[in-house]
Design an enzyme around this catalytic site. Structure first.
Site, PDB file in Angstrom:
ATOM      1  N   ASN A   1       4.382  -8.596  -0.281  1.00 21.50           N
ATOM      2  CA  ASN A   1       4.088  -9.812   0.776  1.00 21.50           C
ATOM      3  C   ASN A   1       2.694 -10.341   0.185  1.00 21.50           C
ATOM      4  O   ASN A   1       1.636  -9.331  -0.190  1.00 21.50           O
ATOM      5  CB  ASN A   1       3.199  -9.829   2.410  1.00 21.50           C
ATOM      6  CG  ASN A   1       2.758  -8.312   2.122  1.00 21.50           C
ATOM      7  OD1 ASN A   1       1.149  -8.905   2.830  1.00 21.50           O
ATOM      8  ND2 ASN A   1       2.857  -6.906   2.089  1.00 21.50           N
TER       9      ASN A   1
ATOM     10  N   LYS B   1      -8.379   4.429   3.993  1.00 18.93           N
ATOM     11  CA  LYS B   1      -6.567   3.855   4.190  1.00 18.93           C
ATOM     12  C   LYS B   1      -7.445   3.233   2.743  1.00 18.93           C
ATOM     13  O   LYS B   1      -7.693   2.963   2.228  1.00 18.93           O
ATOM     14  CB  LYS B   1      -6.201   3.028   5.231  1.00 18.93           C
ATOM     15  CG  LYS B   1      -5.285   2.322   4.197  1.00 18.93           C
ATOM     16  CD  LYS B   1      -4.382   0.937   5.111  1.00 18.93           C
ATOM     17  CE  LYS B   1      -2.161   1.266   5.056  1.00 18.93           C
ATOM     18  NZ  LYS B   1      -1.859  -0.174   5.988  1.00 18.93           N
TER      19      LYS B   1
ATOM     20  N   LYS C   1      -3.460  -4.825  13.729  1.00 17.56           N
ATOM     21  CA  LYS C   1      -3.451  -5.681  12.336  1.00 17.56           C
ATOM     22  C   LYS C   1      -4.834  -5.864  12.643  1.00 17.56           C
ATOM     23  O   LYS C   1      -5.001  -6.140  12.864  1.00 17.56           O
ATOM     24  CB  LYS C   1      -2.816  -6.447  12.788  1.00 17.56           C
ATOM     25  CG  LYS C   1      -2.702  -7.818  11.450  1.00 17.56           C
ATOM     26  CD  LYS C   1      -1.918  -9.155  10.991  1.00 17.56           C
ATOM     27  CE  LYS C   1      -1.773  -9.710  10.156  1.00 17.56           C
ATOM     28  NZ  LYS C   1      -1.593  -9.145   8.794  1.00 17.56           N
TER      29      LYS C   1
ATOM     30  N   ASN D   1      -1.482   1.935   1.044  1.00 10.75           N
ATOM     31  CA  ASN D   1      -1.149   1.158   0.783  1.00 10.75           C
ATOM     32  C   ASN D   1      -0.095   0.133   0.106  1.00 10.75           C
ATOM     33  O   ASN D   1       0.085   1.026  -0.276  1.00 10.75           O
ATOM     34  CB  ASN D   1      -2.541  -0.380   1.071  1.00 10.75           C
ATOM     35  CG  ASN D   1      -2.001  -1.105   2.031  1.00 10.75           C
ATOM     36  OD1 ASN D   1      -1.483  -1.949   2.061  1.00 10.75           O
ATOM     37  ND2 ASN D   1      -3.298  -1.447   2.423  1.00 10.75           N
ATOM     38  N   THR D   2       0.214  -1.079   0.541  1.00 11.49           N
ATOM     39  CA  THR D   2       1.237  -1.522  -0.238  1.00 11.49           C
ATOM     40  C   THR D   2       0.615  -2.187  -2.268  1.00 11.49           C
ATOM     41  O   THR D   2      -1.061  -1.666  -2.664  1.00 11.49           O
ATOM     42  CB  THR D   2       1.372  -2.869  -0.413  1.00 11.49           C
ATOM     43  OG1 THR D   2       0.280  -4.174  -0.339  1.00 11.49           O
ATOM     44  CG2 THR D   2       1.523  -3.451   1.167  1.00 11.49           C
TER      45      THR D   2
ATOM     46  N   SER E   1      -7.639  -1.196   1.409  1.00  7.68           N
ATOM     47  CA  SER E   1      -6.711  -0.519   0.779  1.00  7.68           C
ATOM     48  C   SER E   1      -6.188  -2.352   0.107  1.00  7.68           C
ATOM     49  O   SER E   1      -5.006  -2.087  -0.265  1.00  7.68           O
ATOM     50  CB  SER E   1      -5.869   0.254   0.989  1.00  7.68           C
ATOM     51  OG  SER E   1      -5.561  -0.067   2.029  1.00  7.68           O
ATOM     52  N   CYS E   2      -5.900  -3.332   0.701  1.00  8.64           N
ATOM     53  CA  CYS E   2      -5.734  -4.664   0.587  1.00  8.64           C
ATOM     54  C   CYS E   2      -5.766  -5.141  -0.709  1.00  8.64           C
ATOM     55  O   CYS E   2      -6.476  -5.044  -1.346  1.00  8.64           O
ATOM     56  CB  CYS E   2      -6.571  -5.327   1.716  1.00  8.64           C
ATOM     57  SG  CYS E   2      -5.249  -7.288   1.613  1.00  8.64           S
TER      58      CYS E   2
ATOM     59  N   ASN F   1      -9.568  -0.621   6.676  1.00  6.20           N
ATOM     60  CA  ASN F   1      -8.873  -0.487   4.844  1.00  6.20           C
ATOM     61  C   ASN F   1      -9.683  -0.504   3.963  1.00  6.20           C
ATOM     62  O   ASN F   1     -10.230  -1.984   3.825  1.00  6.20           O
ATOM     63  CB  ASN F   1      -8.857  -2.644   5.646  1.00  6.20           C
ATOM     64  CG  ASN F   1      -7.771  -2.759   4.655  1.00  6.20           C
ATOM     65  OD1 ASN F   1      -7.334  -2.472   3.509  1.00  6.20           O
ATOM     66  ND2 ASN F   1      -7.024  -4.102   5.304  1.00  6.20           N
TER      67      ASN F   1
END
Length: 442
Positions: free
Chosen positions: A124, A224, A88, A251-252, A185-186, A183
């Site tokens: 989420n 990502k 994570k 990602n999401t 991409s969050c 990351n």
């Protein structure tokens, strides 16, 4: 100078030496390499893969998220045979991360808000790891000491601060992790601090941050990508040209899961309020395939002679889902299969989630390879990619042939005859002919 060691890995038919690669900032080639090892003596398909110098027994990777929250779940993933684990996402100051509850909402196949039906989507609003960095670093080190031949990838994220990125990279590398996934991409929470998708959506910012990262990192770096962008190939291109060895996508997807028609409040509801979050699971699979296809096309046409890697993510629940990404050109496939298969208590995923699902996934994927006589993963990689084209190009000749066949069948020898025939048929069925005149002309 770059140092070169080796990890001794026992295969099914022999023992092979696989290189463990490190590099100094001025030696780029030592961070790059893609090979697939297949033994002629093996009758079953060889799913082992080496991506950017990192050997994996199979291409199935635990994606960054709840299944990589702590030592216990990551250890179980290794024990159950996953090809690699991505922890994570961590940052320097976990105190800034506040994860609220509840932070999940689900979409079922029935009517919106239905309590019944198959779950096809999850939203989420969970942020990155809220555990102290020192704790995560200790667990990374422990995992690498206990599993020196398994691949542990650290997902990292920082604010727009070169010194912070450099410090985070240095501290995480000291634990012995094998690679970084950055990351970019969050979609929620972190972009408000110029983190996550805020960087992945801004190619100028992305190029600068990738430059900082790749000047400091001595292990492979995957970028990502966020799907919340018009053309995902643009930031992917920037990441590769700025020194990254691989791309991970997607990602999401930014979403609002729905409104509770009883309470009239959005879901998930935290003390009466909510916020847009990240959409995932089966429902996003077609979107993920489309994004990965676009990246794969760009990588093949613009970086065909480079050994860059591509990791596919999105709605993977079976070996067949994973195979689709591989057929599009992905080398590895990420998925939190344990989210659907595991047992969930309250708002936290239990440590005893059934990561053993990878064994069933492996069997189903091997069946796919056997059906098509693929002796190794490399053979199936990218096979479907050449069969994508544009609406402008595809079907032009076929459409002309079909039009000719229909015209001949109806006794029509010209476009004018064909139009008149259609209009006559519509008059007989009481349909307004003006539509056809607007389309085909009078």
């Amino acid at each position: 100078m770059a140092s070169l060691g080796s990890s001794r890995i026992s295969g099914r038919s022999s023992v092979v030496e696989f290189p463990r690669i490190r590099r100094s900032s001025f030696i780029k080639s030592s961070r790059i390499g893609f090979r697939v090892f297949a033994s002629e003596a093996q009758q079953e398909p060889d799913l082992s893969i080496t991506v950017n110098g990192l050997h994996m027994p199979n291409p199935f990777v635990i994606g960054s998220g709840p299944p990589g929250t702590n030592y216990t779940v990551m250890k179980r993933a290794f024990d159950e045979g996953w090809g690699a684990v991505i922890a994570k996402t961590v940052s320097l100051d976990a105190a800034k991360v506040v994860n609220v509850t509840p932070r999940y909402a689900r979409l079922r196949a029935g009517a919106n808000g239905s309590a019944k039906g198959q779950i096809i989507g999850w939203e989420n609003i969970e942020l990155i790891s809220d555990r102290p960095l020192e704790t995560m670093l200790k667990e990374f080190k422990q995992l690498k000491e206990e599993y020196p031949d398994r691949i542990l990838i650290a997902s990292i994220m920082e604010e727009y601060d070169k010194a912070a990125w450099e410090e985070l990279i240095e501290r995480v590398e000291e634990t012995g992790v094998d690679a970084f996934e950055i990351n970019f991409s969050c979609p929620h929470g972190m972009p408000e601090r110029k983190m996550g998708a805020a960087v992945g959506q801004d190619c100028v910012l992305l190029e600068e941050v990738c430059g900082w990262i790749n000047a400091k990192a001595t292990i492979p770096v995957w970028a990502k990508m966020t799907p919340n962008i018009t053309d995902i190939s643009e930031p992917a291109r920037v990441a590769l040209t700025s020194g990254c060895e691989g791309i991970a996508a997607i990602n999401t997807i930014m979403s609002v899961m729905g409104i509770n028609l009883e309470t009239l409040r959005p879901e998930p509801c935290v003390e009466g309020y909510s916020t847009p979050g990240g959409y995932s699971s089966k429902a996003v699979h077609p979107i993920a395939l489309g994004k990965v296809m676009r990246i794969a096309q760009m990588m093949k046409s613009e970086f065909g002679d480079k050994d860059y890697s591509l990791s596919g993510i999105g709605g993977v629940e079976s070996g067949g889902d994973a195979a689709e990404f591989i057929l599009l050109g992905a080398n590895t496939v990420q998925g939190p299969w344990v989210w659907l298969k595991g047992r969930r208590t309250g708002l936290h995923w239990c440590d005893d989630a059934r990561v053993g699902v990878v064994k069933k996934t492996l069997r189903r994927d091997e069946g796919f390879h056997e059906k098509h006589n693929f002796s190794s993963l490399k053979i199936s990689e990218g096979l479907a990619l050449p069969y994508f084209t544009t609406h402008t190009d595809f079907g032009t000749e076929a459409a002309r042939r079909d039009s000719t066949k229909k015209s001949d069948k109806q006794g029509c020898k010209s476009d004018k005859d064909w139009t008149e025939m259609l209009c006559k048929r519509d008059r007989e069925h009481g349909v307004l002919t003006e539509i056809f005149h607007c389309i085909f002309g009078s």
